[in-house]
Structures are given as structure tokens and as C-alpha cells.
Design a protein around this motif. Structure first.
Motif: not given
Ligand SMILES: CC(C)(COP(=O)(O)OP(=O)(O)OC[C@H]1O[C@@H](n2cnc3c(N)ncnc32)[C@H](O)[C@@H]1OP(=O)(O)O)[C@@H](O)C(=O)NCCC(=O)NCCS
Length: 175
Positions: A20-27, A29-37
């Protein structure tokens, strides 16, 4: 459609949560989010909502932490990783899972307040469910050391204490 709610050990059940994490927050997508990193803590417990056809459709992570608020020790209950499969949204699953997580924290009796962090676009979802923005400062541990955490906005749910301002040190990684 009947659903089932389970609350499992966080580490032992990670494999069930991971797709579920991988489907909604693949890398990418995470890279575009304010909490990336940001390096987050691992959930101690996980609420899973399953439906009879598709298995896990929704997840909420539960964290417990002794934190400080203006230097005083308090018991925080953390909520994180609130995720519903894209094709299963709007059916109340996240609301049910959040309620189960809060019930778990309340039943323990010793939790002073619950806290989660969210992007601005999700804030209305939580405020509609009784969460209130926390207007003070948050400090967390990251690999670089202790930092002020501003990437995503803290919200509190009142249990034994009603916190609105001041300085909360999570005394560890955020969730
Ligand atoms: C936010 C999320 C968990 C909601 O899951 P869900 O199972 O659809 O939630 P529920 O069915 O319990 O509640 C849906 C209701 O909340 C509303 N809602 C959903 N996202 C919202 C948002 N960002 N702001 C305001 N309302 C929102 C829906 O319109 C719906 O309202 P209705 O009941 O009046 O129709 C889901 O959209 C999701 O997984 N998003 C991507 C991951 C994410 O951003 N998670 C939050 C991390 S803090």
C-alpha cells in the motif's frame, strides 16, 4: 461488503503494509512531497482495514512516545501512514481506521494527547474529525541531529491534555 479491522505489531506486519505504501507513495511521488528526505520512525502498531475481495485497503500506523512539552514529560500517541487504496477511497475506511487507532491510545489510559503531521491539502480531512492544528514548535531527531520540524503541519487530538502552543520535543524521529 464486509470489512475486517486488525491491529498488529508494527514490525511484524510491515510486509502487509508495504504494498500500500509503495502504491501510494512510490519514490518518484515522495520526491515531490514536502516531507521528501525526512527519516520517520517505524510504527509500533498498525491498524489494517481489509475487505473480503482485495485484502488490505487501508492502513494507519500507531506510535507511542514519551515526549516533552515545554520541558515537561508527556505521553504522546502518534498517528501516521494514513493510507487508503486509491480505488477504495470515500467509503469511510480511513475514518474507521483512525477511530480504531485513537481508541487503542485512549484505552491505554496514560496517553496525554495524540499527534499527527499532514500536508495542508489533508488538514481539512483531519480537522473535520476532531483534530486541531498545533501552533507551537516541534523538534525531532534526524540523522543530522536535533532539528526544528516544519516540513508538515502538526495536529493534535485532545485526550488527557489540551495542547495548542509551546514547544514539543518528540525525543526521536517524527512519524
Ligand atoms: C486521506 C485519505 C487517507 C482518506 O481516505 P478515505 O478512506 O477515502 O477516507 P474516508 O472515506 O474515511 O473519508 C473520506 C471523506 O474525507 C474527505 N476527504 C478526503 N481527503 C480529503 C482532504 N484532503 N481534505 C478534505 N476532505 C477530504 C472525502 O471527501 C470524504 O468526504 P465525505 O465522507 O463527506 O464524502 C486518502 O485520501 C489517501 O490515502 N490519500 C493519500 C495518502 C495521504 O495523503 N494520506 C494522508 C497522510 S497525512
Amino acid at each position: 461488503m464486509s470489512i475486517e479491522i486488525d491491529i498488529l505489531n508494527g514490525d511484524a506486519s510491515w510486509k502487509e503494509a508495504e504494498p500500500l505504501f509503495n502504491a501510494i507513495w512510490p519514490p518518484h511521488v515522495i520526491a515531490t512531497l514536502p516531507w521528501a528526505g525526512v527519516v520517520f520512525a517505524h510504527a509500533e502498531l498498525r491498524v489494517f482495514v481489509r475487505d473480503e475481495v482485495d485484502g488490505v485497503v487501508c492502513h494507519v500506523g500507531i506510535y507511542r512516545r514519551e515526549v516533552t512539552w515545554n520541558g515537561r514529560k508527556l505521553r504522546a500517541g502518534g498517528i501516521g501512514g494514513v493510507l487508503t487504496r486509491e480505488d477504495k477511497r470515500g467509503r469511510g475506511y480511513a475514518t474507521i481506521a483512525l477511530e480504531a487507532a485513537l481508541r487503542t491510545l485512549k484505552d491505554e489510559g496514560s496517553t496525554d494527547f495524540a499527534m499527527l503531521f499532514c500536508e495542508p491539502k489533508n488538514a481539512p480531512f483531519y480537522t473535520a474529525r476532531g483534530w486541531t492544528p498545533f501552533e507551537g514548535e516541534i523538534f525531532v531527531e534526524q540523522p543530522s541531529g536535533r532539528i526544528r520540524f516544519t516540513a508538515i503541519a502538526p495536529h493534535v487530538f485532545d485526550l488527557r491534555r489540551k495542547l495548542r502552543q509551546g514547544t514539543i520535543d518528540l525525543c526521536g524521529q517524527p512519524w
